[in-house]
Design an enzyme around this catalytic site. Structure first.
Site, mmCIF file in Angstrom:
data_model
loop_
_atom_site.group_PDB
_atom_site.id
_atom_site.type_symbol
_atom_site.label_atom_id
_atom_site.label_comp_id
_atom_site.label_asym_id
_atom_site.label_seq_id
_atom_site.Cartn_x
_atom_site.Cartn_y
_atom_site.Cartn_z
ATOM 1 N N GLU A 31 49.684 50.106 44.284
ATOM 2 C CA GLU A 31 48.980 50.440 44.637
ATOM 3 C C GLU A 31 48.904 50.087 46.359
ATOM 4 O OE1 GLU A 31 45.452 49.182 45.190
ATOM 5 O OE2 GLU A 31 45.229 48.095 43.707
ATOM 6 N N LYS A 165 37.056 41.112 38.386
ATOM 7 C CA LYS A 165 37.177 40.297 39.646
ATOM 8 C C LYS A 165 35.520 40.459 38.763
ATOM 9 C CE LYS A 165 38.404 42.849 42.753
ATOM 10 N NZ LYS A 165 38.483 44.119 43.225
HETATM 11 N N1 PSU Z 1 40.596 44.500 43.559
HETATM 12 C C1 PSU Z 1 41.354 43.227 44.847
HETATM 13 N N2 PSU Z 1 41.938 44.357 45.654
HETATM 14 C C2 PSU Z 1 41.980 45.124 45.725
HETATM 15 C C3 PSU Z 1 41.062 46.459 45.039
HETATM 16 C C4 PSU Z 1 40.410 45.474 43.980
HETATM 17 O O1 PSU Z 1 41.533 42.417 44.500
HETATM 18 O O2 PSU Z 1 42.316 45.605 47.160
HETATM 19 C C5 PSU Z 1 40.887 47.800 44.761
HETATM 20 C C6 PSU Z 1 42.250 48.163 44.207
HETATM 21 O O3 PSU Z 1 42.194 49.376 45.015
HETATM 22 C C7 PSU Z 1 40.909 49.296 42.957
HETATM 23 C C8 PSU Z 1 39.578 49.202 44.219
HETATM 24 O O4 PSU Z 1 41.116 50.706 43.105
HETATM 25 O O5 PSU Z 1 39.728 48.237 45.079
HETATM 26 C C9 PSU Z 1 38.101 49.538 44.081
HETATM 27 O O6 PSU Z 1 37.245 50.447 44.322
HETATM 28 P P1 PSU Z 1 36.005 50.514 44.061
HETATM 29 O O7 PSU Z 1 35.473 49.189 44.292
HETATM 30 O O8 PSU Z 1 35.635 50.783 45.758
HETATM 31 O O9 PSU Z 1 35.920 51.660 43.500
#
Ligand code: PSU
Ligand code: MN
Length: 307
Positions: A31, A165
């Site tokens: 990603e 996380k």
């Molecule tokens: N966790 C990380 N770094 C990130 C992300 C998650 O440690 O950059 C990013 C990933 O791309 C994940 C996104 O899909 O955050 C999720 O965002 P949201 O909670 O807004 O869906």
């Protein structure tokens, strides 16, 4: 598996990925939100290069995915990877807006959800990341549940992560995954990992301890006609982890800061990551890089086993 790509969809393979597809070689998707919104420069570029190198070492081909000026890229060459790592204006795109970024000729970094959509479109079945999005703490008030979970329920890509996380509500995240029919398999441990820490305090729904067993599980799902994704949780290497109790202190503070600054919507996850980076004096970044590298290695092994 691979659907023919419509000549109307601006989608481009890097030379390396095009060659891998032509000879049916194992490919691992990566990603790009982690590059633009998840880590500061130059740590982000360092990480992006090293995970690609690890995947090649393991006998697979990396395909970093991003929308650049309206073109969906499956695989970025060295120049594009470097440019993306210093870009400040990139959108963070998920299922809701990946097509918007293409239609409006924008640059967008793909989240786990959007990367899964692009990978499936390109016929790539394995994807390595750091952590997935999930159900946020206090979701019962904010309704903040990542589109990543919905995507895992519907798109047939194996996502290798280091767990969820601890900025999230991990029990609720596991509940939603179960409801959506997503297998959650922890690699070589009974305990579901919590990204920076090896132990979330929760038992993993499923456990497997070899890439071959994971490939075999996926093949059996295919034979049963079960679609949708699968989540592999790979605990961070012990020498790089930050203990759960210590992380909890930083996480509480980061969430308080986000509340104080009225952060909502897609800004929440990048805000919390940045806040934690600063509260740990950069130590969270070292852990983050180590776990993504670890995930890239396992994802490549799974891709090789599936091939
Ligand atoms: N966790 C990380 N770094 C990130 C992300 C998650 O440690 O950059 C990013 C990933 O791309 C994940 C996104 O899909 O955050 C999720 O965002 P949201 O909670 O807004 O869906
Ligand atoms: Mn959200």
């Amino acid at each position: 598996m691979t659907k023919p790509v419509s000549p109307l969809l601006p989608m481009e393979y890097s030379d390396e990925v095009a060659a891998a597809k032509a000879r049916n070689a194992p490919i691992v998707a990566l990603e790009s939100t982690i590059i633009t919104h998840g880590m500061p420069y130059p740590g982000n570029l360092e990480m992006a290069r090293s995970v690609e190198a690890i995947i090649r070492q393991e006998g697979a081909v990396p395909a970093t995915i991003a929308v650049i000026d309206g073109v969906l890229h499956i695989g970025l060459n060295a120049d594009k990877l470097e440019t993306l790592s210093t870009t400040t204006g990139a959108m963070k795109v998920s299922r809701a807006d990946i097509a918007f970024a293409i239609a409006e000729r924008r640059t967008g970094a793909t989240t786990v959800a959007a990367t899964m959509i692009a990978a499936a479109r390109a016929g790539i079945r394995v994807f390595a990341t750091g952590g997935i999005g999930g159900v946020h703490r206090k979701a019962e008030e904010t309704f903040d549940i990542s589109a990543d979970l919905e995507e895992l329920g519907r798109t047939g890509v194996i996502v290798v992560c280091a767990g969820a996380k601890a900025i999230l509500d991990i029990p609720k995240t596991l509940e939603v995954l179960e409801t959506r029919g997503v297998p959650v398999v922890t690699y070589d441990s009974d305990i579901f990992p919590a990204f920076w820490s090896r132990d979330s305090g929760l038992k993993s729904p499923l456990m497997l301890n070899s890439p071959a067993a994971i490939a075999n599980f996926q093949k059996t799902r295919d034979l049963l006609g079960i679609d949708g994704g699968m989540l592999i949780a790979n605990p961070v290497p012990a020498e790089s982890e930050i203990a759960r109790e210590e992380m909890e202190i930083y996480i509480k503070r980061a969430i308080d800061n986000a509340d104080r600054d009225d952060i909502t919507g897609k800004a929440v996850t990048p805000y919390l990551l940045d806040s934690i980076y600063r509260l740990t004096d950069g130590r969270s970044l070292e852990t983050n890089i180590a776990l993504v590298e670890n995930n890239a290695r396992l994802a490549a092994e799974i891709a090789v086993a599936l091939a």
